[in-house]
Design an enzyme around this catalytic site. Structure first.
Site, mmCIF file in Angstrom:
data_model
loop_
_atom_site.group_PDB
_atom_site.id
_atom_site.type_symbol
_atom_site.label_atom_id
_atom_site.label_comp_id
_atom_site.label_asym_id
_atom_site.label_seq_id
_atom_site.Cartn_x
_atom_site.Cartn_y
_atom_site.Cartn_z
ATOM 1 C CB SER A 17 -14.927 -5.769 -13.548
ATOM 2 O OG SER A 17 -15.027 -6.061 -12.159
ATOM 3 C CB CYS A 25 -5.337 4.279 21.434
ATOM 4 S SG CYS A 25 -4.800 3.122 20.128
ATOM 5 C CE1 TYR A 35 -4.224 -1.452 -0.283
ATOM 6 C CE2 TYR A 35 -3.106 -3.200 0.922
ATOM 7 C CZ TYR A 35 -4.170 -2.769 0.148
ATOM 8 O OH TYR A 35 -5.163 -3.649 -0.205
ATOM 9 C CG HIS A 44 -14.283 -0.974 -2.024
ATOM 10 N ND1 HIS A 44 -14.192 -1.416 -3.333
ATOM 11 C CD2 HIS A 44 -15.398 -1.577 -1.508
ATOM 12 C CE1 HIS A 44 -15.195 -2.235 -3.600
ATOM 13 N NE2 HIS A 44 -15.938 -2.340 -2.503
#
Length: 230
Positions: free
Chosen positions: A172, A134, A52, A104
């Site tokens: 698609s 956190c 990514y 997404h």
């Protein structure tokens, strides 16, 4: 007119963002199970982050194309346009799009797997990055992976139930629930149109079709919607 537009990878392909179906693209070089599932991230977060990070770098180098600009123009017109995308890039926004629904997730955002905090992602993320909320090293891309529930489904389904026209662009028709949006819109009485490079897996569900590169067919369709003879 109320219009719901769903865009897929074909809208960004001409900007240099690869699709799942590219013959020599990124997704032919890796197994989905190794990089795009929660289980893959739990097994090897460094590998998932590396993929990514590369996609994020590619996105930052890419530029919005004529299809992105045309859809932004339509959003700014007299029509009521809900723009939903399966894409995780930010090219719609950079092309002038507003209030884009990323079902997404978004490549340019980070998510804490522990507390759920979301923040702008740096270009390169690491498995040891602490969450700014956190502090736990549970940082992941804010991406909906296979096996996870897409974002904003209530809002999308409400828009589909109220629209006059549903348009799918550059998708698609192979991934659900997005592939089922045409049937949902049709069931509520909307007209349906597919704009794609080639017929999708669900092309028979659409009332009308226009085929060709997104940078050609999308601006042409938008011009027709705006009453522009050119």
């Amino acid at each position: 007119m109320k219009i719901v537009i769903l865009t897929g990878a074909g809208v960004s392909a001409e900007s240099g963002m690869g699709t799942f179906q590219d013959e020599n693209g990124l997704w032919t070089q890796v197994n989905i199970e190794d990089v795009a599932t929660p289980e893959a991230f739990a097994r090897n977060p460094a590998k998932v982050h590396a993929l990514y990070n590369a996609r994020r770098s590619n996105c930052l180098k890419a530029e919005p194309n004529a299809a992105h600009f045309a859809l932004a123009e339509l959003q700014n017109s007299r029509h009521d346009v809900t723009l939903v995308t399966q894409n995780i890039d930010n090219l719609h926004e950079r092309g002038g799009g507003t209030d884009v629904i990323h079902m997404h997730g978004e490549l340019m955002k980070a998510l804490c797997a522990s507390c759920g905090a979301v923040w702008p992602a740096p270009e390169a993320m690491d498995k040891d990055d602490p969450c700014p909320s956190c502090g736990k090293p549970q940082t992941r891309p804010d991406i909906v992976w296979f096996g996870e529930i897409p974002y904003h489904m209530d809002r999308i389904e409400r828009a589909l139930s109220e629209c006059d026209l549903f348009v799918a662009i550059g998708t698609s028709g192979a991934v659900y629930p997005a592939a089922g949006f045409v049937q949902m819109a049709d069931a509520f009485g909307a007209d349906t149109l597919e704009l794609n490079l080639a017929p999708s897996d669900v092309q028979s569900a659409f009332a009308a079709h226009r085929y060709g590169p997104a940078t050609e067919v999308v601006p042409q369709w938008v011009a027709d919607m705006l009453g522009d003879p050119d």
